[in-house]
Design a protein around this motif. Sequence first.
Motif, mmCIF file in Angstrom:
data_model
loop_
_atom_site.group_PDB
_atom_site.id
_atom_site.type_symbol
_atom_site.label_atom_id
_atom_site.label_comp_id
_atom_site.label_asym_id
_atom_site.label_seq_id
_atom_site.Cartn_x
_atom_site.Cartn_y
_atom_site.Cartn_z
ATOM 1 N N SER A 123 0.833 -1.209 0.000
ATOM 2 C CA SER A 123 0.000 0.000 0.000
ATOM 3 C C SER A 123 0.867 1.259 0.000
ATOM 4 O O SER A 123 0.403 2.343 0.342
ATOM 5 N N ASP A 129 -2.019 4.103 3.638
ATOM 6 C CA ASP A 129 -3.217 4.574 4.335
ATOM 7 C C ASP A 129 -4.259 3.481 4.555
ATOM 8 O O ASP A 129 -5.363 3.756 5.022
ATOM 9 N N HIS A 130 -3.908 2.231 4.219
ATOM 10 C CA HIS A 130 -4.866 1.142 4.416
ATOM 11 C C HIS A 130 -4.130 -0.191 4.478
ATOM 12 O O HIS A 130 -2.950 -0.290 4.138
ATOM 13 N N THR A 157 -2.777 2.431 10.827
ATOM 14 C CA THR A 157 -3.667 1.439 10.230
ATOM 15 C C THR A 157 -3.572 0.124 10.997
ATOM 16 O O THR A 157 -2.587 -0.134 11.688
ATOM 17 N N ALA A 288 -5.568 7.476 7.868
ATOM 18 C CA ALA A 288 -5.974 6.121 7.482
ATOM 19 C C ALA A 288 -7.401 6.099 6.946
ATOM 20 O O ALA A 288 -8.269 6.860 7.399
ATOM 21 N N ARG A 289 -7.625 5.215 5.984
ATOM 22 C CA ARG A 289 -8.982 5.009 5.498
ATOM 23 C C ARG A 289 -9.830 4.463 6.653
ATOM 24 O O ARG A 289 -9.349 3.688 7.482
ATOM 25 N N ASP A 291 -11.922 2.102 7.038
ATOM 26 C CA ASP A 291 -11.999 0.657 7.254
ATOM 27 C C ASP A 291 -10.680 0.051 7.738
ATOM 28 O O ASP A 291 -10.627 -1.141 8.057
ATOM 29 N N SER A 292 -9.626 0.856 7.793
ATOM 30 C CA SER A 292 -8.321 0.366 8.228
ATOM 31 C C SER A 292 -7.803 1.103 9.456
ATOM 32 O O SER A 292 -6.641 0.948 9.832
#
Length: 360
Positions: A123, A129-130, A157, A288-289, A291-292
């Motif tokens: 990544s 970021d994930h 993350t 971070a996104r 979901d992560s």
Amino acid sequence: MPERIYNFSPGPATLPYEVLQEASRDVLNFRDKGIGILEISHRSKEFSEVIQEAEADLRELMDIPDDYYVLFLQGGASTQFAMVPMNLLMPDKKGAYLNTGTWAKKAIKEAKTIAKVQVAYSSEDSSFDHVPTDDQYDVDEDAEYLYFVSNNTIYGTQFHKFPEKGKMLVSDMSSDILSRRFDIRPFGLIFAGAQKNMGPAGVTVVIVRKDLVNRAPENLSTMFKYKTHAEKGSMFNTPPCFSIYCVGRVLKWLKAKGGVDAIEKINREKAKILYDAIDNSDFYKGHARPDSRSFMNVTFNLPTPELEKKFVEEAEKEGLSGLKGHRSIGGIRASIYNAFPVKGVEELVEFMKEFERKNG
């Protein structure tokens, strides 16, 4: 002594105050023996009890089966970057790695000097970021294990669901071990430097399946073989006695708090308070996104680097310390490990609101 501050440092990190109080007494007089914990022999009955209790409590808290060794080693998690492939891979074998941050990159670099490596996912192009989901990568059929870092301190993350690719898992859990419940059985090996979530720097915990310690080649140096330390109960040489003692006290503290399930609930509460503050603001932006996002290390940015510097400086004056982001990405990083109190997160959020009001 001045009033204690809130330590958001990523490591060495905050320790339970009760553990610090107990350690301060035991440094001078351990178990009323007239000698301090820093002075007792690692071969003594007293220290044997310390290390045996620490192992037993860790096994209980993490539900570690009898077919795994628990080792207390030195050299930090960074030494494990090399020891893992040294012990688990012959030169013609391959390890698969997920590149999700700085510590994964370092592990990949070390592994490449020893054996074949497949970087199954990276990544890096998105500034880490994930973390990936299983459908985003494939693992080579001939890979012996799949290695990943469960929580990335620098980028904030975390794997909320561990990989399920039919491969033996190996994980660096230095920054989120004991923060949540999981099944250890898919893992061949887990390691964690203590200085983030278990105790002070100086000891690294390695949990390794017993059959794997026989994989090391005969010509591997004695100190780098897991088998060496497994056969001697982590006392082939003088272990980091005080660090192991502190880990043991932190484990007792965690048991008194209700164990891993109880601390996971608190960790989720702390993270929600902070992420809600970020999401409800146009001034702060999470790295971070969603979901992560990590429950241990919350990373975010302000509109400019100048404002970030000012934020860190003013927060320090308010007793909110260690918030400067890692030099590789800048920004702000709040590390809220097991021992970090909810009240400290609440005070950070209040500071964030006031800072935004004055500077937004």
